[in-house]
Design a protein around this motif. Structure first.
Motif, PDB file in Angstrom:
ATOM      1  N   VAL A  69     -12.105  18.659   6.283  1.00 58.18           N
ATOM      2  CA  VAL A  69     -11.395  19.636   7.122  1.00 58.18           C
ATOM      3  C   VAL A  69     -11.870  21.061   6.902  1.00 58.18           C
ATOM      4  CG1 VAL A  69      -9.335  18.190   7.299  1.00 58.18           C
ATOM      5  CG2 VAL A  69      -9.529  19.839   5.432  1.00 58.18           C
ATOM      6  N   SER A  70     -12.587  21.290   5.804  1.00 60.84           N
ATOM      7  CA  SER A  70     -13.139  22.615   5.536  1.00 60.84           C
ATOM      8  C   SER A  70     -14.214  22.457   4.468  1.00 60.84           C
ATOM      9  CB  SER A  70     -12.033  23.566   5.052  1.00 60.84           C
ATOM     10  OG  SER A  70     -12.530  24.888   4.908  1.00 60.84           O
ATOM     11  N   SER A  71     -14.927  23.494   4.206  1.00 65.89           N
ATOM     12  CA  SER A  71     -15.987  23.427   3.214  1.00 65.89           C
ATOM     13  C   SER A  71     -15.399  23.072   1.847  1.00 65.89           C
ATOM     14  CB  SER A  71     -16.710  24.771   3.129  1.00 65.89           C
ATOM     15  OG  SER A  71     -17.708  24.750   2.144  1.00 65.89           O
ATOM     16  N   GLY A  72     -15.807  21.933   1.342  1.00 62.97           N
ATOM     17  CA  GLY A  72     -15.327  21.485   0.042  1.00 62.97           C
ATOM     18  C   GLY A  72     -13.914  20.919   0.035  1.00 62.97           C
ATOM     19  N   VAL A  73     -13.321  20.739   1.245  1.00 62.12           N
ATOM     20  CA  VAL A  73     -11.947  20.231   1.326  1.00 62.12           C
ATOM     21  C   VAL A  73     -11.957  18.925   2.120  1.00 62.12           C
ATOM     22  CG1 VAL A  73      -9.582  20.656   2.081  1.00 62.12           C
ATOM     23  CG2 VAL A  73     -10.987  22.554   1.228  1.00 62.12           C
ATOM     24  N   THR A  74     -11.492  17.869   1.484  1.00 65.78           N
ATOM     25  CA  THR A  74     -11.438  16.560   2.134  1.00 65.78           C
ATOM     26  C   THR A  74     -10.011  16.031   2.109  1.00 65.78           C
ATOM     27  OG1 THR A  74     -13.693  16.055   1.439  1.00 65.78           O
ATOM     28  CG2 THR A  74     -12.320  14.195   2.086  1.00 65.78           C
ATOM     29  N   CYS A  75      -9.575  15.521   3.244  1.00 66.92           N
ATOM     30  CA  CYS A  75      -8.250  14.899   3.335  1.00 66.92           C
ATOM     31  C   CYS A  75      -8.413  13.387   3.361  1.00 66.92           C
ATOM     32  CB  CYS A  75      -7.525  15.359   4.603  1.00 66.92           C
ATOM     33  SG  CYS A  75      -7.026  17.090   4.550  1.00 66.92           S
ATOM     34  N   HIS A  76      -7.564  12.715   2.613  1.00 64.71           N
ATOM     35  CA  HIS A  76      -7.581  11.264   2.565  1.00 64.71           C
ATOM     36  C   HIS A  76      -6.261  10.757   3.139  1.00 64.71           C
ATOM     37  CE1 HIS A  76      -7.813   7.357  -0.049  1.00 64.71           C
ATOM     38  NE2 HIS A  76      -8.097   7.140   1.214  1.00 64.71           N
ATOM     39  N   GLU A  77      -6.336  10.020   4.234  1.00 70.17           N
ATOM     40  CA  GLU A  77      -5.146   9.468   4.889  1.00 70.17           C
ATOM     41  C   GLU A  77      -4.962   8.025   4.443  1.00 70.17           C
ATOM     42  OE1 GLU A  77      -4.678   7.695   9.147  1.00 70.17           O
ATOM     43  OE2 GLU A  77      -4.451   9.868   9.347  1.00 70.17           O
ATOM     44  N   VAL A  78      -3.777   7.725   3.904  1.00 73.38           N
ATOM     45  CA  VAL A  78      -3.445   6.384   3.445  1.00 73.38           C
ATOM     46  C   VAL A  78      -2.180   5.931   4.182  1.00 73.38           C
ATOM     47  CG1 VAL A  78      -2.814   4.945   1.478  1.00 73.38           C
ATOM     48  CG2 VAL A  78      -4.426   6.822   1.167  1.00 73.38           C
ATOM     49  N   LYS A  79      -2.208   4.722   4.736  1.00 73.09           N
ATOM     50  CA  LYS A  79      -1.044   4.172   5.425  1.00 73.09           C
ATOM     51  C   LYS A  79      -0.349   3.187   4.495  1.00 73.09           C
ATOM     52  CE  LYS A  79      -3.109   4.838   9.972  1.00 73.09           C
ATOM     53  NZ  LYS A  79      -3.506   4.246  11.265  1.00 73.09           N
ATOM     54  N   GLU A  80       0.936   3.454   4.225  1.00 64.18           N
ATOM     55  CA  GLU A  80       1.679   2.663   3.271  1.00 64.18           C
ATOM     56  C   GLU A  80       2.967   2.141   3.912  1.00 64.18           C
ATOM     57  OE1 GLU A  80       2.283   5.489   0.154  1.00 64.18           O
ATOM     58  OE2 GLU A  80       0.430   4.916  -0.888  1.00 64.18           O
ATOM     59  N   PRO A  81       3.462   0.980   3.460  1.00 63.94           N
ATOM     60  CA  PRO A  81       4.753   0.486   3.957  1.00 63.94           C
ATOM     61  C   PRO A  81       5.885   1.405   3.516  1.00 63.94           C
ATOM     62  CG  PRO A  81       3.979  -0.834   2.114  1.00 63.94           C
ATOM     63  CD  PRO A  81       2.856   0.082   2.469  1.00 63.94           C
ATOM     64  N   VAL A  82       6.954   1.427   4.308  1.00 70.71           N
ATOM     65  CA  VAL A  82       8.066   2.331   4.001  1.00 70.71           C
ATOM     66  C   VAL A  82       9.112   1.673   3.119  1.00 70.71           C
ATOM     67  CG1 VAL A  82       7.732   3.674   6.094  1.00 70.71           C
ATOM     68  CG2 VAL A  82       9.327   1.743   6.127  1.00 70.71           C
ATOM     69  N   GLY A  83       9.228   0.322   3.156  1.00 68.17           N
ATOM     70  CA  GLY A  83      10.227  -0.350   2.344  1.00 68.17           C
ATOM     71  C   GLY A  83      10.977  -1.406   3.133  1.00 68.17           C
ATOM     72  N   VAL A  84      12.294  -1.230   3.248  1.00 67.38           N
ATOM     73  CA  VAL A  84      13.154  -2.184   3.956  1.00 67.38           C
ATOM     74  C   VAL A  84      13.348  -1.688   5.388  1.00 67.38           C
ATOM     75  CG1 VAL A  84      15.405  -3.321   4.014  1.00 67.38           C
ATOM     76  CG2 VAL A  84      14.333  -2.764   1.808  1.00 67.38           C
ATOM     77  N   VAL A  85      13.047  -2.562   6.346  1.00 66.59           N
ATOM     78  CA  VAL A  85      13.161  -2.240   7.767  1.00 66.59           C
ATOM     79  C   VAL A  85      14.218  -3.150   8.384  1.00 66.59           C
ATOM     80  CG1 VAL A  85      11.974  -2.198  10.004  1.00 66.59           C
ATOM     81  CG2 VAL A  85      10.757  -1.502   7.917  1.00 66.59           C
ATOM     82  N   ALA A  86      15.195  -2.553   9.050  1.00 63.94           N
ATOM     83  CA  ALA A  86      16.205  -3.324   9.776  1.00 63.94           C
ATOM     84  C   ALA A  86      15.857  -3.320  11.257  1.00 63.94           C
ATOM     85  CB  ALA A  86      17.593  -2.727   9.567  1.00 63.94           C
ATOM     86  N   SER A  87      16.115  -4.440  11.912  1.00 68.75           N
ATOM     87  CA  SER A  87      15.833  -4.563  13.343  1.00 68.75           C
ATOM     88  C   SER A  87      17.054  -5.178  14.025  1.00 68.75           C
ATOM     89  CB  SER A  87      14.591  -5.430  13.571  1.00 68.75           C
ATOM     90  OG  SER A  87      14.295  -5.536  14.951  1.00 68.75           O
ATOM     91  N   ILE A  88      17.629  -4.431  14.962  1.00 63.95           N
ATOM     92  CA  ILE A  88      18.812  -4.872  15.707  1.00 63.95           C
ATOM     93  C   ILE A  88      18.374  -5.129  17.141  1.00 63.95           C
ATOM     94  CG2 ILE A  88      21.147  -4.270  16.432  1.00 63.95           C
ATOM     95  CD1 ILE A  88      21.201  -2.267  14.058  1.00 63.95           C
TER      96      ILE A  88
END
Length: 262
Positions: free
Chosen positions: A140-159
């Motif tokens: 994203v800039s000189s010497g700056v790198t962003c690392h995107e990680v996708k992680e589960p959130v936990g308990v998901v309820a579905s109605i």
């Protein structure tokens, strides 16, 4: 002659009992009450369903929290392979699933088969998530790198509502599971049978019992899922008015929420 109210003065007969499903449910468990399930086609009684409340939601959330570390630690490829096995099992049991949809929802065979087919499309999409859910490295800039990680959130309820007993639960279920979340499903009390059948196929495919559970019931169970601090995210499908109420209640409790109405 006056037609009798539905469910009154019928001959006594044994009806299948459709219960909540989870590792917390032992031989000593007994729901505080049940209610009848009726066929929309002719108004006949086809089953009884347990009515769960806050106590059952507490036990389901605790079981999901206990399962989450192991389930989320599995690779996404492993979780996707389990969903692929479920896809094969569901295809093999399509006839039974379609018959269940017809019985409890009143659809004809063509409509019920369409319900099944659309749900399976989402299962197929979820099986491709190892490629779709990859993270990113961005400079994203000189010497700056962003690392995107996708992680589960936990308990998901579905109605979910009554009108598509298979398709609508699968808008959430396969994606949330393959992403590494644990799912608690609250079907409509009008159509509890189809997903009860499907649960056995998910377990046979390899989904742990703590990673997918069903809490049967009415508004009390839905409210308990909205309010429970151990539920990190909630999805809802129903009327626009109730979707707004559920969304606001879930967000007020600090949850990620998607509530679809129409």
């Amino acid at each position: 002659w006056h037609p009798r109210p539905r469910g009154q003065y019928r001959m006594k007969r044994s009806l299948p009992l459709i219960g909540s499903i989870g590792p917390w449910r032992g031989p000593a468990y007994k729901a505080s009450r049940t209610m009848e399930v009726f066929s929309p086609a002719d108004g006949s009684s086809i089953a009884e369903v347990e009515v769960a409340g806050a106590e059952e939601v507490d036990m389901a959330v605790a079981a999901a929290q206990a399962e989450f570390p192991a389930w989320s630690a599995a690779t996404i490829k492993r979780r996707a392979s389990i969903m692929l096995r479920f896809h094969a099992l569901a295809e093999a049991h399509q006839g039974a699933i379609v018959e269940s949809i017809m019985l409890e929802n009143g659809k004809n065979r063509v409509e019920a088969t369409g319900d099944f087919a659309k749900g399976m499309e989402t299962v197929e999409w979820a099986c491709s998530m190892p490629q779709l859910a990859q993270g990113k490295h961005l400079t994203v800039s000189s010497g700056v790198t962003c690392h995107e990680v996708k992680e589960p959130v936990g308990v998901v309820a579905s109605i979910v509502p009554f009108n598509f007993p298979f398709m609508v639960p699968f808008w959430t279920l396969p994606i949330a599971l393959v992403a590494g979340n644990c799912v608690i499903l609250k079907p409509s009390e009008k159509v509890p049978m189809t997903m009860h059948l499907v649960a056995d196929l998910l377990y046979e495919a390899g989904v742990p019992r703590g990673a997918f559970q069903i809490v049967q019931g009415t508004q009390d169970a839905s409210n308990a899922l909205c309010d429970h601090p151990g539920v990190q995210a909630l999805t809802f499908v129903g009327s626009s008015r109730v979707a707004k109420l559920v969304h606001d209640r879930a967000r007020a409790a600090g949850k990620k929420g998607i509530a679809l109405g129409g």
